[in-house]
Design a protein around this motif. Sequence first.
Motif, PDB file in Angstrom:
ATOM      1  N   MET A   1       0.845  -1.167   0.000  1.00 49.80           N
ATOM      2  CA  MET A   1       0.000   0.000   0.000  1.00 49.80           C
ATOM      3  C   MET A   1       0.896   1.237   0.000  1.00 49.80           C
ATOM      4  SD  MET A   1      -2.475   1.633   2.898  1.00 49.80           S
ATOM      5  CE  MET A   1      -3.621   0.405   3.214  1.00 49.80           C
ATOM      6  N   PRO A   2       0.662   2.169  -0.905  1.00 50.49           N
ATOM      7  CA  PRO A   2       1.511   3.367  -0.954  1.00 50.49           C
ATOM      8  C   PRO A   2       1.259   4.282   0.248  1.00 50.49           C
ATOM      9  CG  PRO A   2      -0.243   3.483  -2.594  1.00 50.49           C
ATOM     10  CD  PRO A   2      -0.330   2.140  -1.948  1.00 50.49           C
ATOM     11  N   PHE A   3       2.284   5.016   0.589  1.00 53.71           N
ATOM     12  CA  PHE A   3       2.164   5.963   1.692  1.00 53.71           C
ATOM     13  C   PHE A   3       1.388   7.194   1.232  1.00 53.71           C
ATOM     14  CE2 PHE A   3       5.952   3.544   2.831  1.00 53.71           C
ATOM     15  CZ  PHE A   3       5.630   3.205   4.128  1.00 53.71           C
ATOM     16  N   ARG A   4       0.719   7.848   2.187  1.00 55.50           N
ATOM     17  CA  ARG A   4      -0.056   9.053   1.905  1.00 55.50           C
ATOM     18  C   ARG A   4       0.351  10.146   2.885  1.00 55.50           C
ATOM     19  NH1 ARG A   4      -5.322   9.064   2.814  1.00 55.50           N
ATOM     20  NH2 ARG A   4      -5.705  10.473   1.113  1.00 55.50           N
ATOM     21  N   ALA A   5       0.249  11.391   2.442  1.00 54.49           N
ATOM     22  CA  ALA A   5       0.522  12.551   3.302  1.00 54.49           C
ATOM     23  C   ALA A   5      -0.421  13.669   2.877  1.00 54.49           C
ATOM     24  CB  ALA A   5       1.982  12.972   3.190  1.00 54.49           C
ATOM     25  N   PRO A   6      -1.699  13.573   3.247  1.00 52.90           N
ATOM     26  CA  PRO A   6      -2.664  14.581   2.802  1.00 52.90           C
ATOM     27  C   PRO A   6      -2.389  15.953   3.405  1.00 52.90           C
ATOM     28  CG  PRO A   6      -3.691  13.060   4.355  1.00 52.90           C
ATOM     29  CD  PRO A   6      -2.311  12.541   4.078  1.00 52.90           C
ATOM     30  N   LEU A   7      -2.697  16.997   2.634  1.00 49.51           N
ATOM     31  CA  LEU A   7      -2.573  18.373   3.101  1.00 49.51           C
ATOM     32  C   LEU A   7      -3.834  18.760   3.859  1.00 49.51           C
ATOM     33  CD1 LEU A   7      -1.242  20.214  -0.072  1.00 49.51           C
ATOM     34  CD2 LEU A   7       0.033  19.668   1.982  1.00 49.51           C
ATOM     35  N   THR A   8      -3.667  19.435   4.986  1.00 43.56           N
ATOM     36  CA  THR A   8      -4.800  19.974   5.727  1.00 43.56           C
ATOM     37  C   THR A   8      -4.496  21.417   6.096  1.00 43.56           C
ATOM     38  OG1 THR A   8      -3.910  19.095   7.805  1.00 43.56           O
ATOM     39  CG2 THR A   8      -5.572  17.763   6.689  1.00 43.56           C
ATOM     40  N   ASN A   9      -5.507  22.274   5.970  1.00 44.94           N
ATOM     41  CA  ASN A   9      -5.372  23.678   6.337  1.00 44.94           C
ATOM     42  C   ASN A   9      -5.923  23.882   7.742  1.00 44.94           C
ATOM     43  OD1 ASN A   9      -4.346  24.540   3.789  1.00 44.94           O
ATOM     44  ND2 ASN A   9      -6.406  24.362   2.972  1.00 44.94           N
TER      45      ASN A   9
ATOM     46  N   TYR B   1      -1.939  28.065   8.737  1.00 45.56           N
ATOM     47  CA  TYR B   1      -0.872  27.171   8.303  1.00 45.56           C
ATOM     48  C   TYR B   1      -1.458  25.951   7.608  1.00 45.56           C
ATOM     49  CZ  TYR B   1      -1.892  24.453  12.560  1.00 45.56           C
ATOM     50  OH  TYR B   1      -2.504  23.723  13.545  1.00 45.56           O
ATOM     51  N   THR B   2      -0.611  25.271   6.875  1.00 45.27           N
ATOM     52  CA  THR B   2      -0.961  24.021   6.209  1.00 45.27           C
ATOM     53  C   THR B   2      -0.069  22.944   6.788  1.00 45.27           C
ATOM     54  OG1 THR B   2      -1.615  25.176   4.204  1.00 45.27           O
ATOM     55  CG2 THR B   2      -1.086  22.852   3.970  1.00 45.27           C
TER      56      THR B   2
ATOM     57  N   GLY C   1       4.504   7.534   9.528  1.00 36.50           N
ATOM     58  CA  GLY C   1       4.672   7.840  10.941  1.00 36.50           C
ATOM     59  C   GLY C   1       5.967   8.532  11.298  1.00 36.50           C
ATOM     60  N   ASP C   2       6.843   8.746  10.327  1.00 42.24           N
ATOM     61  CA  ASP C   2       8.149   9.345  10.603  1.00 42.24           C
ATOM     62  C   ASP C   2       8.328  10.749  10.044  1.00 42.24           C
ATOM     63  OD1 ASP C   2       9.064   7.119  11.971  1.00 42.24           O
ATOM     64  OD2 ASP C   2       9.913   6.205  10.168  1.00 42.24           O
ATOM     65  N   TRP C   3       7.284  11.318   9.450  1.00 41.45           N
ATOM     66  CA  TRP C   3       7.446  12.628   8.819  1.00 41.45           C
ATOM     67  C   TRP C   3       6.179  13.455   8.957  1.00 41.45           C
ATOM     68  CZ3 TRP C   3       5.052  15.421   4.990  1.00 41.45           C
ATOM     69  CH2 TRP C   3       5.747  16.515   4.478  1.00 41.45           C
ATOM     70  N   GLU C   4       6.363  14.734   9.272  1.00 42.64           N
ATOM     71  CA  GLU C   4       5.270  15.694   9.213  1.00 42.64           C
ATOM     72  C   GLU C   4       5.861  17.067   8.964  1.00 42.64           C
ATOM     73  OE1 GLU C   4       3.457  17.238  13.179  1.00 42.64           O
ATOM     74  OE2 GLU C   4       3.847  15.100  13.435  1.00 42.64           O
ATOM     75  N   MET C   5       5.041  17.935   8.389  1.00 43.95           N
ATOM     76  CA  MET C   5       5.491  19.274   8.017  1.00 43.95           C
ATOM     77  C   MET C   5       4.362  20.245   8.295  1.00 43.95           C
ATOM     78  SD  MET C   5       7.857  20.996   6.405  1.00 43.95           S
ATOM     79  CE  MET C   5       8.053  22.549   5.611  1.00 43.95           C
ATOM     80  N   LYS C   6       4.691  21.386   8.882  1.00 39.88           N
ATOM     81  CA  LYS C   6       3.709  22.426   9.152  1.00 39.88           C
ATOM     82  C   LYS C   6       4.374  23.762   8.864  1.00 39.88           C
ATOM     83  CE  LYS C   6       2.469  23.602  13.501  1.00 39.88           C
ATOM     84  NZ  LYS C   6       1.782  23.527  14.806  1.00 39.88           N
TER      85      LYS C   6
ATOM     86  N   GLY D   1       2.180  26.079  -0.559  1.00 38.45           N
ATOM     87  CA  GLY D   1       2.994  25.567  -1.658  1.00 38.45           C
ATOM     88  C   GLY D   1       4.280  24.915  -1.175  1.00 38.45           C
ATOM     89  N   TYR D   2       4.893  25.492  -0.142  1.00 37.96           N
ATOM     90  CA  TYR D   2       6.126  24.936   0.420  1.00 37.96           C
ATOM     91  C   TYR D   2       5.855  23.581   1.062  1.00 37.96           C
ATOM     92  CZ  TYR D   2      10.308  24.485   3.300  1.00 37.96           C
ATOM     93  OH  TYR D   2      11.445  24.020   3.900  1.00 37.96           O
ATOM     94  N   VAL D   3       4.763  23.479   1.829  1.00 35.65           N
ATOM     95  CA  VAL D   3       4.403  22.207   2.461  1.00 35.65           C
ATOM     96  C   VAL D   3       4.121  21.164   1.383  1.00 35.65           C
ATOM     97  CG1 VAL D   3       2.725  21.024   3.940  1.00 35.65           C
ATOM     98  CG2 VAL D   3       3.508  23.313   4.546  1.00 35.65           C
ATOM     99  N   ASN D   4       3.422  21.552   0.338  1.00 36.79           N
ATOM    100  CA  ASN D   4       3.093  20.610  -0.731  1.00 36.79           C
ATOM    101  C   ASN D   4       4.351  20.117  -1.434  1.00 36.79           C
ATOM    102  OD1 ASN D   4       1.273  19.076  -2.245  1.00 36.79           O
ATOM    103  ND2 ASN D   4       1.193  20.635  -3.841  1.00 36.79           N
ATOM    104  N   GLU D   5       5.302  21.011  -1.683  1.00 29.99           N
ATOM    105  CA  GLU D   5       6.558  20.616  -2.326  1.00 29.99           C
ATOM    106  C   GLU D   5       7.346  19.649  -1.435  1.00 29.99           C
ATOM    107  OE1 GLU D   5       9.592  20.149  -4.999  1.00 29.99           O
ATOM    108  OE2 GLU D   5       7.637  21.081  -5.332  1.00 29.99           O
ATOM    109  N   CYS D   6       7.457  19.947  -0.142  1.00 34.05           N
ATOM    110  CA  CYS D   6       8.161  19.054   0.788  1.00 34.05           C
ATOM    111  C   CYS D   6       7.461  17.703   0.881  1.00 34.05           C
ATOM    112  CB  CYS D   6       8.255  19.698   2.169  1.00 34.05           C
ATOM    113  SG  CYS D   6       9.323  21.142   2.208  1.00 34.05           S
ATOM    114  N   ARG D   7       6.131  17.732   0.862  1.00 30.38           N
ATOM    115  CA  ARG D   7       5.334  16.501   0.914  1.00 30.38           C
ATOM    116  C   ARG D   7       5.626  15.636  -0.308  1.00 30.38           C
ATOM    117  NH1 ARG D   7       0.553  14.637  -1.347  1.00 30.38           N
ATOM    118  NH2 ARG D   7       0.573  16.423  -2.724  1.00 30.38           N
ATOM    119  N   ARG D   8       5.641  16.242  -1.478  1.00 32.83           N
ATOM    120  CA  ARG D   8       5.912  15.471  -2.700  1.00 32.83           C
ATOM    121  C   ARG D   8       7.322  14.891  -2.688  1.00 32.83           C
ATOM    122  NH1 ARG D   8       3.984  19.325  -7.415  1.00 32.83           N
ATOM    123  NH2 ARG D   8       4.311  20.863  -5.818  1.00 32.83           N
TER     124      ARG D   8
END
Length: 86
Positions: free
Chosen positions: A1-9, A39-40, A47-52, A57-64
């Motif tokens: 199953m691929p990993f997911r990191a959805p964006l939330t505002n 913030y986004t 379970g090892d990564w999060e960004m706020k 756009g910066y959060v989305n780029e780091c997420r990708r």
Amino acid sequence: MPFRAPLTNHHSDGTPCPADHKHTSSGKPLHARCPGRAYTQAVCSCGDWEMKDRGKGYVNECRRRHLADHPEGPKAPRDRLHLDAS
């Protein structure tokens, strides 16, 4: 199953900003009762990564970039066996 990191505002008080609250590119609200996007955030299912950050756009780029660094998924059980044929 691929990993997911959805964006939330989120609003400045930490509450989620619903998807139907539209904003300008700077985060100013276009919805009458929305205080604005403060913030986004993105949290990876690994379970090892999060960004706020304030910049969506910066959060989305780091997420990708983070998701691109993940391997394709768990290997098949036969690939995890290390048998020495000698």
